[in-house]
Motif scaffolding. Structure first.
Motif, PDB file in Angstrom:
ATOM      1  N   ALA A  28      -7.525   0.921   8.841  1.00  0.00           N
ATOM      2  CA  ALA A  28      -8.446   1.346   7.789  1.00  0.00           C
ATOM      3  C   ALA A  28      -9.770   0.586   7.839  1.00  0.00           C
ATOM      4  N   LYS A  29      -9.966  -0.221   8.901  1.00  0.00           N
ATOM      5  CA  LYS A  29     -11.186  -1.032   8.967  1.00  0.00           C
ATOM      6  C   LYS A  29     -12.386  -0.240   9.464  1.00  0.00           C
ATOM      7  N   GLY A  30     -12.135   0.921  10.054  1.00  0.00           N
ATOM      8  CA  GLY A  30     -13.223   1.809  10.439  1.00  0.00           C
ATOM      9  C   GLY A  30     -13.840   1.482  11.771  1.00  0.00           C
ATOM     10  N   PRO A  31     -15.022   2.011  12.028  1.00  0.00           N
ATOM     11  CA  PRO A  31     -15.856   2.649  11.022  1.00  0.00           C
ATOM     12  C   PRO A  31     -15.453   4.096  10.763  1.00  0.00           C
ATOM     13  N   PRO A  32     -15.660   4.611   9.586  1.00  0.00           N
ATOM     14  CA  PRO A  32     -16.030   3.860   8.384  1.00  0.00           C
ATOM     15  C   PRO A  32     -14.805   3.184   7.773  1.00  0.00           C
ATOM     16  N   ALA A  33     -15.013   2.055   7.135  1.00  0.00           N
ATOM     17  CA  ALA A  33     -13.925   1.354   6.455  1.00  0.00           C
ATOM     18  C   ALA A  33     -13.457   2.179   5.261  1.00  0.00           C
ATOM     19  N   THR A  34     -12.152   2.172   5.018  1.00  0.00           N
ATOM     20  CA  THR A  34     -11.586   2.940   3.914  1.00  0.00           C
ATOM     21  C   THR A  34     -10.666   2.055   3.086  1.00  0.00           C
ATOM     22  N   THR A  35     -10.302   2.533   1.911  1.00  0.00           N
ATOM     23  CA  THR A  35      -9.305   1.870   1.084  1.00  0.00           C
ATOM     24  C   THR A  35      -8.045   2.709   1.173  1.00  0.00           C
ATOM     25  N   PHE A  36      -6.951   2.073   1.600  1.00  0.00           N
ATOM     26  CA  PHE A  36      -5.744   2.830   1.896  1.00  0.00           C
ATOM     27  C   PHE A  36      -4.518   2.059   1.443  1.00  0.00           C
ATOM     28  N   ALA A  37      -3.524   2.797   0.937  1.00  0.00           N
ATOM     29  CA  ALA A  37      -2.235   2.214   0.560  1.00  0.00           C
ATOM     30  C   ALA A  37      -1.127   3.039   1.197  1.00  0.00           C
ATOM     31  N   LEU A  38      -0.119   2.351   1.730  1.00  0.00           N
ATOM     32  CA  LEU A  38       1.008   3.013   2.378  1.00  0.00           C
ATOM     33  C   LEU A  38       2.301   2.494   1.771  1.00  0.00           C
ATOM     34  N   ASN A  39       3.151   3.426   1.339  1.00  0.00           N
ATOM     35  CA  ASN A  39       4.423   3.073   0.719  1.00  0.00           C
ATOM     36  C   ASN A  39       5.560   3.747   1.477  1.00  0.00           C
ATOM     37  N   SER A  40       6.706   3.058   1.539  1.00  0.00           N
ATOM     38  CA  SER A  40       7.904   3.657   2.127  1.00  0.00           C
ATOM     39  C   SER A  40       9.127   3.079   1.432  1.00  0.00           C
ATOM     40  N   SER A  41      10.230   3.822   1.511  1.00  0.00           N
ATOM     41  CA  SER A  41      11.456   3.382   0.846  1.00  0.00           C
ATOM     42  C   SER A  41      12.583   3.078   1.824  1.00  0.00           C
ATOM     43  N   GLY A  42      12.364   3.293   3.110  1.00  0.00           N
ATOM     44  CA  GLY A  42      13.387   3.007   4.106  1.00  0.00           C
ATOM     45  C   GLY A  42      12.993   3.582   5.440  1.00  0.00           C
ATOM     46  N   GLY A  43      13.853   3.368   6.427  1.00  0.00           N
ATOM     47  CA  GLY A  43      13.599   3.917   7.746  1.00  0.00           C
ATOM     48  C   GLY A  43      13.664   2.862   8.820  1.00  0.00           C
ATOM     49  N   SER A  44      13.120   3.217   9.990  1.00  0.00           N
ATOM     50  CA  SER A  44      13.156   2.297  11.121  1.00  0.00           C
ATOM     51  C   SER A  44      12.010   2.587  12.075  1.00  0.00           C
ATOM     52  N   VAL A  45      11.645   1.545  12.833  1.00  0.00           N
ATOM     53  CA  VAL A  45      10.636   1.676  13.881  1.00  0.00           C
ATOM     54  C   VAL A  45      11.220   1.034  15.133  1.00  0.00           C
TER      55      VAL A  45
END
Length: 141
Positions: A28-45
């Protein structure tokens, strides 16, 4: 990956398998920079030859069941992350060129890990590189 994304996304439970690249990338640093929120409740990577999670910068409310990263730059990278990031199960990282878990620059978040294994014996990487933020690890394997 999510680049230049603004707003809030709640991805619930998710599963990411990636070969030769970053599993979950938020930039989210850009350009252009943004304001961002990410939510999760479970899972895997789970990644091979790439970073499992690279978050830069954003606010999180994330819970993940497990993270596996084999080969690549770093297993997990936090850069400018606020909020709470939690892995409830195992975090297994091996063969990284840099730190297995890396918190660089300014992080205001709380980062919770259950069992963490970082095995970079056969590479040039280290264990956990922590510059800022609150780190809680239940068990190091």
């Amino acid at each position: 990956g999510l680049k230049g994304t603004g707003g809030t996304i709640d991805i619930g439970t998710f599963i990411v398998f990636k070969n030769n690249g970053t599993g979950l990338l938020v930039d989210a640093k850009g350009p252009p920079a943004t304001t961002f929120a990410l939510n999760s409740s479970g899972g895997s990577v789970d990644t091979t030859s790439g970073t499992a999670i690279d978050l830069d910068p954003l606010t999180v409310g994330m819970t993940i069941g497990s993270v596996i990263a084999t080969g690549g730059a770093s297993g997990i990278i936090f850069d400018g992350v606020a909020g709470t990031f939690t892995v409830t199960g195992a975090t297994n990282i091996s063969g990284m060129a840099d730190a297995g878990i890396s918190a660089i620059n300014t992080n205001a978040g709380t980062f919770n890990f259950n069992t963490v294994t970082v095995n970079n014996v056969l590479s040039t990487g280290g264990g956990i590189g922590w510059a800022s933020g609150t780190l809680n690890v239940t068990g190091l394997a």
